[in-house]
Write a protein that holds these residues in place. Structure first.
Motif, PDB file in Angstrom:
ATOM      1  N   HIS A 118      32.416 -17.486 -23.787  1.00  0.00           N
ATOM      2  CA  HIS A 118      31.300 -18.355 -23.403  1.00  0.00           C
ATOM      3  C   HIS A 118      29.994 -17.724 -23.875  1.00  0.00           C
ATOM      4  O   HIS A 118      29.861 -16.494 -23.921  1.00  0.00           O
ATOM      5  N   VAL A 132      21.488 -23.742 -23.127  1.00  0.00           N
ATOM      6  CA  VAL A 132      22.799 -24.404 -23.187  1.00  0.00           C
ATOM      7  C   VAL A 132      23.910 -23.372 -23.043  1.00  0.00           C
ATOM      8  O   VAL A 132      23.999 -22.423 -23.822  1.00  0.00           O
ATOM      9  N   PHE A 134      27.728 -22.755 -23.521  1.00  0.00           N
ATOM     10  CA  PHE A 134      28.764 -23.386 -24.348  1.00  0.00           C
ATOM     11  C   PHE A 134      30.048 -22.549 -24.347  1.00  0.00           C
ATOM     12  O   PHE A 134      30.043 -21.371 -23.981  1.00  0.00           O
ATOM     13  N   TYR A 139      27.616 -21.156 -31.239  1.00  0.00           N
ATOM     14  CA  TYR A 139      27.093 -22.467 -30.852  1.00  0.00           C
ATOM     15  C   TYR A 139      27.530 -23.541 -31.840  1.00  0.00           C
ATOM     16  O   TYR A 139      27.852 -24.663 -31.447  1.00  0.00           O
ATOM     17  N   ARG A 142      31.243 -24.464 -31.209  1.00  0.00           N
ATOM     18  CA  ARG A 142      31.565 -24.686 -29.799  1.00  0.00           C
ATOM     19  C   ARG A 142      32.311 -25.994 -29.600  1.00  0.00           C
ATOM     20  O   ARG A 142      32.336 -26.858 -30.486  1.00  0.00           O
ATOM     21  N   ALA A 144      31.580 -29.054 -27.884  1.00  0.00           N
ATOM     22  CA  ALA A 144      30.369 -29.684 -27.337  1.00  0.00           C
ATOM     23  C   ALA A 144      30.553 -30.408 -26.009  1.00  0.00           C
ATOM     24  O   ALA A 144      29.645 -30.370 -25.164  1.00  0.00           O
ATOM     25  N   ASP A 147      29.526 -28.487 -22.945  1.00  0.00           N
ATOM     26  CA  ASP A 147      28.165 -27.937 -22.842  1.00  0.00           C
ATOM     27  C   ASP A 147      27.554 -28.177 -21.459  1.00  0.00           C
ATOM     28  O   ASP A 147      27.692 -29.256 -20.881  1.00  0.00           O
TER      29      ASP A 147
END
Length: 204
Positions: A118, A132, A134, A139, A142, A144, A147
């Motif tokens: 994470h 954010v 994620f 990122y 990720r 999404a 999120d």
């Protein structure tokens, strides 16, 4: 002598027939032996005292303007102090939010939530005023739908060289790159620094 007495009696009658507010009632005995000039001076003093008493009953224009000026200055000072306090609390809230977000992401990695690493993206392009949390190795890679978007709550900027993305390794909570995150409050010209070491420990 008789003429003087007649005149005094006539004056007494005239005085008694005048409105009470025009001149104070004066007895004949009080008038005895006093000239008309003395009566005029006495009446003038009476009217002067009445004017002074009436003046004490209210404020002059200058006094009113001064009071209004003092009230305006006091109100402006209180508004300035209140706005400064508000900005301070908002900036503190923004820094506390980021600390909480970092701790949450690290705890999720340590607890192997969804069997994934994470991380935290700070003001990414698609969420320029938010933090954010994620799932994933970065990122850009990720997942999404997972999120968690947290608004910073205040207009802060990142200082030069600040970390913009931090990923905590699965199970260990370590990070590949340590560094600092500097939040800047341009309104109050203050900054707040949060540090993350290689073990993922967060300090401020």
């Amino acid at each position: 002598m008789l003429l003087v007495k007649k005149n005094l009696k006539l004056l007494k009658v005239l005085l008694e027939n005048l409105p009470k507010t025009s001149i104070p009632r004066i007895s004949a005995g009080y008038l005895g032996g006093r000239s008309p000039n003395t009566l005029s001076i006495s009446n003038h003093k009476h009217m002067s005292n009445k004017k002074i008493k009436n003046k004490k009953g209210g404020f002059t224009l200058i006094e009113t303007v001064i009071v209004l000026g003092v009230i305006t200055i006091a109100a402006g000072t209180l508004m300035f102090v209140d706005l400064t306090s508000y900005n301070a609390s908002q900036f503190q809230s923004a820094t506390n939010n980021l600390i909480s977000v970092l701790q949450t992401a690290r705890a999720s990695s340590l607890n192997n939530v969804d069997q994934s690493a994470h991380g935290v993206a700070i003001f990414p392009i698609d969420h320029p005023t938010s933090y954010v949390i994620f799932e994933g190795s970065s990122y850009s890679a990720r997942y999404a739908p997972k999120d968690e978007i947290i608004d910073s709550g205040y207009a802060v900027d990142l200082g030069n060289g600040s970390l913009k993305e931090i990923v905590f390794d699965q199970l260990s909570g370590d990070v590949d790159a340590n560094g600092s995150i500097v939040l800047i409050d341009h309104v109050r010209k203050l900054s707040f620094t949060i540090s993350v070491n290689y073990e993922g420990r967060i300090s401020w």
